[in-house]
Design a protein around this motif. Structure first.
Motif, PDB file in Angstrom:
ATOM      1  N   TYR A  39     -64.197  -2.990  37.513  1.00  0.00           N
ATOM      2  CA  TYR A  39     -64.422  -2.216  38.607  1.00  0.00           C
ATOM      3  C   TYR A  39     -63.680  -3.152  39.377  1.00  0.00           C
ATOM      4  O   TYR A  39     -62.992  -4.040  38.798  1.00  0.00           O
ATOM      5  CB  TYR A  39     -65.657  -2.461  39.082  1.00  0.00           C
ATOM      6  CG  TYR A  39     -65.997  -2.812  40.436  1.00  0.00           C
ATOM      7  CD1 TYR A  39     -66.053  -1.385  41.179  1.00  0.00           C
ATOM      8  CD2 TYR A  39     -66.123  -3.793  41.251  1.00  0.00           C
ATOM      9  CE1 TYR A  39     -66.338  -0.712  42.104  1.00  0.00           C
ATOM     10  CE2 TYR A  39     -65.962  -3.531  42.993  1.00  0.00           C
ATOM     11  CZ  TYR A  39     -66.389  -2.364  42.737  1.00  0.00           C
ATOM     12  OH  TYR A  39     -66.420  -2.221  45.047  1.00  0.00           O
ATOM     13  N   TRP A  57     -59.397  -4.192  26.158  1.00  0.00           N
ATOM     14  CA  TRP A  57     -59.575  -4.913  27.577  1.00  0.00           C
ATOM     15  C   TRP A  57     -60.234  -3.581  28.039  1.00  0.00           C
ATOM     16  O   TRP A  57     -59.601  -2.366  27.825  1.00  0.00           O
ATOM     17  CB  TRP A  57     -58.423  -5.154  27.732  1.00  0.00           C
ATOM     18  CG  TRP A  57     -57.573  -6.573  27.264  1.00  0.00           C
ATOM     19  CD1 TRP A  57     -56.655  -7.067  26.229  1.00  0.00           C
ATOM     20  CD2 TRP A  57     -58.392  -7.800  27.896  1.00  0.00           C
ATOM     21  NE1 TRP A  57     -56.917  -7.729  26.268  1.00  0.00           N
ATOM     22  CE2 TRP A  57     -56.898  -8.462  27.345  1.00  0.00           C
ATOM     23  CE3 TRP A  57     -58.768  -8.556  28.790  1.00  0.00           C
ATOM     24  CZ2 TRP A  57     -57.383 -10.097  27.511  1.00  0.00           C
ATOM     25  CZ3 TRP A  57     -58.887 -10.139  29.023  1.00  0.00           C
ATOM     26  CH2 TRP A  57     -57.687 -10.596  28.297  1.00  0.00           C
ATOM     27  N   ILE A  98     -53.106  -4.191  30.230  1.00  0.00           N
ATOM     28  CA  ILE A  98     -54.334  -4.185  31.691  1.00  0.00           C
ATOM     29  C   ILE A  98     -54.075  -4.889  32.345  1.00  0.00           C
ATOM     30  O   ILE A  98     -54.446  -4.324  33.673  1.00  0.00           O
ATOM     31  CB  ILE A  98     -55.287  -5.093  30.776  1.00  0.00           C
ATOM     32  CG1 ILE A  98     -57.076  -4.562  31.134  1.00  0.00           C
ATOM     33  CG2 ILE A  98     -55.983  -6.481  30.681  1.00  0.00           C
ATOM     34  CD1 ILE A  98     -57.001  -2.580  31.101  1.00  0.00           C
ATOM     35  N   SER A  99     -52.956  -6.095  32.947  1.00  0.00           N
ATOM     36  CA  SER A  99     -52.689  -6.114  34.113  1.00  0.00           C
ATOM     37  C   SER A  99     -52.133  -5.337  35.065  1.00  0.00           C
ATOM     38  O   SER A  99     -52.238  -4.523  36.295  1.00  0.00           O
ATOM     39  CB  SER A  99     -51.720  -7.318  34.606  1.00  0.00           C
ATOM     40  OG  SER A  99     -52.690  -8.845  33.532  1.00  0.00           O
ATOM     41  N   GLY A 133     -59.684  -3.760  40.746  1.00  0.00           N
ATOM     42  CA  GLY A 133     -57.597  -3.821  40.678  1.00  0.00           C
ATOM     43  C   GLY A 133     -57.445  -2.923  41.101  1.00  0.00           C
ATOM     44  O   GLY A 133     -57.283  -1.284  42.257  1.00  0.00           O
ATOM     45  N   ALA A 171     -53.912 -11.072  32.508  1.00  0.00           N
ATOM     46  CA  ALA A 171     -55.199 -11.037  31.483  1.00  0.00           C
ATOM     47  C   ALA A 171     -54.388 -12.104  30.207  1.00  0.00           C
ATOM     48  O   ALA A 171     -55.067 -12.395  29.845  1.00  0.00           O
ATOM     49  CB  ALA A 171     -55.447  -9.696  31.833  1.00  0.00           C
ATOM     50  N   PRO A 212     -59.758   1.669  36.950  1.00  0.00           N
ATOM     51  CA  PRO A 212     -61.034   1.157  35.807  1.00  0.00           C
ATOM     52  C   PRO A 212     -59.996   2.028  34.633  1.00  0.00           C
ATOM     53  O   PRO A 212     -60.129   3.488  34.717  1.00  0.00           O
ATOM     54  CB  PRO A 212     -62.289   2.320  35.560  1.00  0.00           C
ATOM     55  CG  PRO A 212     -62.753   1.951  37.756  1.00  0.00           C
ATOM     56  CD  PRO A 212     -60.610   2.184  38.028  1.00  0.00           C
ATOM     57  N   ASN A 269     -61.076  -3.143  31.806  1.00  0.00           N
ATOM     58  CA  ASN A 269     -61.171  -3.242  33.575  1.00  0.00           C
ATOM     59  C   ASN A 269     -62.355  -2.193  34.051  1.00  0.00           C
ATOM     60  O   ASN A 269     -62.401  -1.385  34.790  1.00  0.00           O
ATOM     61  CB  ASN A 269     -60.027  -3.379  34.443  1.00  0.00           C
ATOM     62  CG  ASN A 269     -60.279  -3.334  35.887  1.00  0.00           C
ATOM     63  OD1 ASN A 269     -60.282  -4.796  36.552  1.00  0.00           O
ATOM     64  ND2 ASN A 269     -59.390  -2.550  37.228  1.00  0.00           N
ATOM     65  N   ALA A 304     -54.443  -1.681  35.227  1.00  0.00           N
ATOM     66  CA  ALA A 304     -55.819  -1.339  35.684  1.00  0.00           C
ATOM     67  C   ALA A 304     -55.784  -2.627  36.669  1.00  0.00           C
ATOM     68  O   ALA A 304     -56.381  -2.507  37.155  1.00  0.00           O
ATOM     69  CB  ALA A 304     -56.257  -0.998  34.329  1.00  0.00           C
ATOM     70  N   VAL A 305     -55.343  -3.760  35.882  1.00  0.00           N
ATOM     71  CA  VAL A 305     -55.172  -4.895  37.218  1.00  0.00           C
ATOM     72  C   VAL A 305     -55.041  -4.913  38.408  1.00  0.00           C
ATOM     73  O   VAL A 305     -55.411  -5.692  39.394  1.00  0.00           O
ATOM     74  CB  VAL A 305     -56.359  -5.873  35.874  1.00  0.00           C
ATOM     75  CG1 VAL A 305     -57.175  -7.104  37.198  1.00  0.00           C
ATOM     76  CG2 VAL A 305     -56.935  -5.621  35.585  1.00  0.00           C
ATOM     77  N   ASP A 345     -53.141  -7.996  38.747  1.00  0.00           N
ATOM     78  CA  ASP A 345     -52.809  -9.109  38.864  1.00  0.00           C
ATOM     79  C   ASP A 345     -51.899 -10.382  38.492  1.00  0.00           C
ATOM     80  O   ASP A 345     -50.608  -9.304  37.317  1.00  0.00           O
ATOM     81  CB  ASP A 345     -53.972 -10.330  38.001  1.00  0.00           C
ATOM     82  CG  ASP A 345     -53.627  -9.597  36.902  1.00  0.00           C
ATOM     83  OD1 ASP A 345     -53.652  -8.454  35.587  1.00  0.00           O
ATOM     84  OD2 ASP A 345     -53.786 -11.454  35.650  1.00  0.00           O
TER      85      ASP A 345
END
Length: 229
Positions: A22, A18, A66-67, A24, A77, A27, A20, A70-71, A73
């Motif tokens: 940009y 994964w 990754i959430s 969140g 993800a 990166p 990221n 870095a993200v 959410d």
């Protein structure tokens, strides 16, 4: 391998990379992996119990999410991300009698409810179990299974009814790293589900269902667990 027809080994590795690029939190790049291993034993094919089947499945969760990395959410993800560990996921027995099928043991509820076969083609976890269930209750959803039972009745060739009951608190994967919380206590309560499905050949499927969580659920406003259903 020359294996008996009643025995089916399970061994699969999934790997994801994964990025990221940009937005969140920042990166970053993350590797996420999942090793699924276990076996199923078909009692019917073995000539032991007609319509019986037994299975056990473990997970080897690898890498990062990754959430959280870095993200940022809430939905997550990846649908295989989790706490890196090796754990028991399922241990169940299934029995079929004519138009009736039931299953019990350590099982995740999204094996039989709130999941579509088409969603398995997607990596986003939001395509699986509804977020109203996955984020608001400590339900037995990947990577956690719990004590539970499910029964499905074929009412006709195109209409089926499924009912399920599961331990209302499967635990925390950070705390219960190798096996779900299996203690049945009053705070955890029980999760009850029902689903009515109509199918037209293989082209169309319509489902209507609902769930109730009788126990303590997460209260976002007060940042603690509250009684709810």
């Amino acid at each position: 391998l020359d294996l008996p027809p009643a025995y089916r080994p399970i061994f699969a590795q999934q790997s994801e990379l994964w990025v990221n690029a940009y937005g969140g939190i920042r990166p970053d790049v993350a590797y996420t992996g999942l090793l699924t291993f276990g076996a199923e034993l078909d009692f019917d094919a073995a000539g032991w119990i007609e319509g019986g089947r037994l299975g056990i499945v473990g997970l080897g969760v690898q890498g990062d999410n990754i959430s959280t990395l870095a993200v940022g959410d809430a939905g997550v993800a990846s649908n295989i991300a989790g706490v890196s560990t090796v754990r028991l996921f399922r241990a169940w027995y299934e029995q079929r009698f004519a138009a009736v099928r039931f299953k019990l043991g350590i099982i995740p509820l999204d094996d039989d409810f709130m999941a579509l076969e088409a969603a398995q083609l997607c990596t986003k976890s939001g395509f699986g179990t509804a977020q109203t269930e996955a984020l608001n209750t400590p339900a037995p959803i990947y990577p956690l299974g719990s004590l539970g039972a499910m029964a499905e009745v074929m009412l006709s060739a195109s209409l089926s009814l499924k009912l399920g009951a599961y331990d209302g608190d499967a635990g925390d994967p950070e705390v219960h790293r190798h096996i779900s919380q299996l203690a049945l206590d009053g705070d955890g309560g029980v999760i009850l589900l029902g689903e009515l499905t109509w199918r037209w050949r293989r082209a169309l499927q319509l489902s209507l269902g609902g769930f109730g969580h009788v126990g303590l659920a997460r209260g976002y406003a007060v940042d603690t667990r509250v009684r709810g259903a």
